[in-house]
Design a protein around this motif. Structure first.
Motif, PDB file in Angstrom:
ATOM      1  N   THR A  62     101.044  -5.625  26.369  1.00  0.00           N
ATOM      2  CA  THR A  62      99.607  -5.731  26.097  1.00  0.00           C
ATOM      3  C   THR A  62      99.069  -7.142  26.342  1.00  0.00           C
ATOM      4  N   LEU A  63      99.942  -8.102  26.570  1.00  0.00           N
ATOM      5  CA  LEU A  63      99.485  -9.453  26.901  1.00  0.00           C
ATOM      6  C   LEU A  63      98.865  -9.515  28.291  1.00  0.00           C
ATOM      7  N   ALA A  64      99.123  -8.499  29.112  1.00  0.00           N
ATOM      8  CA  ALA A  64      98.542  -8.449  30.450  1.00  0.00           C
ATOM      9  C   ALA A  64      97.037  -8.229  30.358  1.00  0.00           C
ATOM     10  N   ALA A  65      96.306  -8.635  31.388  1.00  0.00           N
ATOM     11  CA  ALA A  65      94.852  -8.500  31.393  1.00  0.00           C
ATOM     12  C   ALA A  65      94.352  -7.136  31.879  1.00  0.00           C
ATOM     13  N   PRO A  66      94.972  -6.511  32.904  1.00  0.00           N
ATOM     14  CA  PRO A  66      94.449  -5.223  33.386  1.00  0.00           C
ATOM     15  C   PRO A  66      94.460  -4.159  32.296  1.00  0.00           C
TER      16      PRO A  66
ATOM     17  N   VAL B 140     100.179  -0.230  24.706  1.00  0.00           N
ATOM     18  CA  VAL B 140      99.795   0.327  23.409  1.00  0.00           C
ATOM     19  C   VAL B 140     100.476   1.677  23.189  1.00  0.00           C
ATOM     20  N   ALA B 141     100.556   2.478  24.237  1.00  0.00           N
ATOM     21  CA  ALA B 141     101.212   3.785  24.130  1.00  0.00           C
ATOM     22  C   ALA B 141     102.683   3.626  23.747  1.00  0.00           C
ATOM     23  N   ALA B 142     103.387   2.710  24.407  1.00  0.00           N
ATOM     24  CA  ALA B 142     104.799   2.493  24.093  1.00  0.00           C
ATOM     25  C   ALA B 142     104.973   1.966  22.673  1.00  0.00           C
ATOM     26  N   GLY B 143     104.097   1.042  22.282  1.00  0.00           N
ATOM     27  CA  GLY B 143     104.178   0.506  20.930  1.00  0.00           C
ATOM     28  C   GLY B 143     103.941   1.566  19.883  1.00  0.00           C
ATOM     29  N   ALA B 144     102.938   2.427  20.102  1.00  0.00           N
ATOM     30  CA  ALA B 144     102.624   3.481  19.148  1.00  0.00           C
ATOM     31  C   ALA B 144     103.743   4.514  19.055  1.00  0.00           C
TER      32      ALA B 144
END
Length: 389
Positions: A292-296, A304-308
């Motif tokens: 999620t640190l990426a800008a696109p 976010v999907a992987a984290g969730a």
């Protein structure tokens, strides 16, 4: 001779989980709008979520005692009925403090469903179907978590944020009728109304190292999820994204992956155990959070999907650990776990806001990756004896 009633269908637990969890996170997609409405910063507006989760944390053990004394079915039914009241009060909230008070009242009532329902599954569902019932309930809570955020954002675009709370009132009323019609009379419940017995059970739970480790894991994994999502809406509402409430609500569709992940978690837990499931979950979350640190925007959504998904799997592992470690006063044990779990959400709603205000998104990522990694360490050490047994 009495005829034993059939156990409730697993889909009933999924539906009830969905309806109660609509209440928990629905305002999350509304945070940018509410911040503008009440002239609040990130930490202040985050407490719209934190007020509910703090109340859930405080009420869960007390609700556990109440459900152990009065029965699980009645507590579930009346909790749904009473949830309609603070939802209506939130509609007419003139200030942020008033809105937070209504949200706090919602949080006091939500554990009446989730704590009692977990104990009911452990007692009234036969062992062969218990894992399926539990995973269907967790799946329902995941679906409710998504629908609350998505539908609140959707209706707010057209009718304003007040309409989102009318939606919650209707959902709670539906939960009341469904629980009353679908939950059968309890057959295995034994009331526990002796105060001394409650204190003895509490003492036993507090001296159970594996249960305490599970509570710590619960605190840390929900700290991760709420810290991520509370500040994500604020990030995406600002430049260069400028998403509205409906668009940010749609991004929470990553929650739907939990509908797939949690039913898979049951067989994984049975084959590999809670420790392996937790470590897998932590690894997936850490990779996603760093992404999620990426800008696109597409990369942010994937991260976010992987984290969730990692949090969903970790939650299934933790709930399985609670049921495995506890054989008496299950509502109280479930209440203790949920106290820690939602305490993590309450802490994250404030701390993540301060992190976002102080250092932007990289500070939030540092905070939540640290909490998720610590959850893996605690589970690895705290569940060691259980796993080897």
């Amino acid at each position: 001779m009495s005829v034993r009633a059939a156990p409730p269908h697993p889909l009933l637990f999924a539906a009830l989980g969905t309806l109660v969890f609509l209440n928990v996170y629905a305002p999350q997609s509304l945070l940018p709008v509410l911040a503008q409405e009440f002239s609040a910063d990130a930490a202040q507006i985050g407490f719209v979520i934190g007020a509910t989760t703090l109340a859930m944390a405080l009420a869960s053990p007390l609700v556990g005692v109440l459900a152990d004394a009065l029965g699980r079915r009645g507590v579930v039914i009346w909790a749904f009925a009473l949830l309609t009241v603070p939802a209506v009060l939130a509609v007419f909230a003139p200030t942020l403090a008033t809105l937070n008070a209504a949200r706090f009242a919602q949080g006091l009532l939500i554990p009446g469903v989730m704590v009692a329902l977990n104990a009911l599954i452990a007692e009234e569902v036969p062992p062969a179907g218990r894992a399926r019932a539990l995973t269907m309930y967790v799946t329902g809570t995941v679906l409710g978590g998504f629908l609350g955020r998505f539908l609140a954002g959707l209706v707010a675009v057209r009718w304003g944020w007040h309409a989102a709370f009318w939606l919650l009132a209707v959902a709670s009323l539906a939960g009341f009728f469904l629980a009353r019609a679908g939950l059968p009379a309890e057959q295995h419940f034994t009331p526990q109304r002796n105060v001394r017995g409650v204190l003895e059970n509490l003492n036993a739970h507090l001296r159970n190292p594996a249960l305490l480790a599970t509570c710590a894991v619960g605190f840390l994994i929900l700290f991760t999820l709420v810290g991520l999502f509370n500040t994500l809406t604020l990030r995406l509402a600002s430049g260069p994204y400028f998403l509205n409430t409906a668009q940010t609500g749609l991004i929470f569709a990553v929650y739907l992956l939990g509908v797939v992940i949690t039913p898979i978690a049951g067989p994984l837990l049975a084959l590999r155990g809670s420790r392996i499931a937790l470590l897998t979950a932590v690894g997936a979350s850490l990779v996603g959070l760093l992404l999620t640190l990426a800008a696109p925007l597409p990369l942010i959504i994937v991260g976010v999907a992987a984290g969730a998904c990692g949090v969903f799997l970790a939650q299934s592992a933790a709930l399985a650990a609670v049921q495995r470690e506890v054989t008496r006063a299950r509502s109280l044990a479930s209440g203790l776990y949920h106290m820690a779990y939602y305490g993590g959400a309450a802490a994250a709603s404030v701390l993540a806001g301060h992190a976002y205000e102080g250092g932007g998104w990289p500070s939030v990522v540092l905070l939540v990756t640290g909490s998720m990694a610590l959850a893996g360490v605690v589970g690895l050490l705290g569940w060691r004896k259980t796993a080897s047994a």
